[in-house]
Scaffold this active site. Structure first.
Site: not given
Ligand code: 5GP
Ligand code: ZN
Length: 141
Positions: A99, A101
């Site tokens: 993903h 951001h």
């Molecule tokens: P990472 O830490 O992998 O870069 O980002 C994962 C992101 O996914 C985090 O910012 C977290 O808030 C978001 N996230 C985790 N679970 C969910 C969910 O169930 N729904 C949504 N919309 N975002 C999520």
């Protein structure tokens, strides 16, 4: 992937606030935003991280990122924004479905990515260039 939270968002098994979607990607609001409006661009097909991204998704991801960023800039009157992707646990990745951001930024918002910048000394920049170039594999035509 059965146990992937983002695959469940893609299949609508769990609810999310969808900003945009097409055949290849979906853009949703992050559930724990850095700022309200913080968005995530996900490929619909599961892939763990950036290196796992199928080539046919490259264009859709960047195109969706641009569409959503423009909407954020215009709707929230942004002067700045960050686009980033965490890849690997030590880089801060917590959901192992690639993903991107996109987060709004505001003047004096006190958000800092704390960095400890280094300098190249001696011939180190050349050495690193040579080391890395050996592994550069241009795409086949
Ligand atoms: P990472 O830490 O992998 O870069 O980002 C994962 C992101 O996914 C985090 O910012 C977290 O808030 C978001 N996230 C985790 N679970 C969910 C969910 O169930 N729904 C949504 N919309 N975002 C999520
Ligand atoms: Zn997934």
């Amino acid at each position: 992937m059965t146990n992937c939270i983002f695959c469940k968002i893609v299949s609508k098994e769990i609810p999310s606030e969808v900003l945009y979607e097409n055949d290849h990607v979906i853009a949703v609001l992050d559930i724990n935003p850095i700022h309200l409006g913080h968005a995530l661009i996900l490929p619909k097909k599961h892939c763990n991280d950036f290196l796992d991204l199928p080539e046919e998704t490259y264009h859709s991801i960047l195109q969706a990122a641009k569409i959503v960023t423009l909407a954020l800039v215009q709707s929230l009157k942004l002067e700045g924004y960050n686009l980033f992707s965490n890849n690997g646990t030590i880089a801060g990745q917590s959901v192992f479905h690639f993903h991107l951001h996109i987060t709004p930024r505001y003047r004096n918002d006190n958000i800092r990515f704390v960095l400890n910048l280094k300098e190249y000394s001696g011939g180190d920049m050349k050495k690193y260039g040579t080391m890395i170039r050996k592994f550069i594999k241009p795409p086949a035509l």
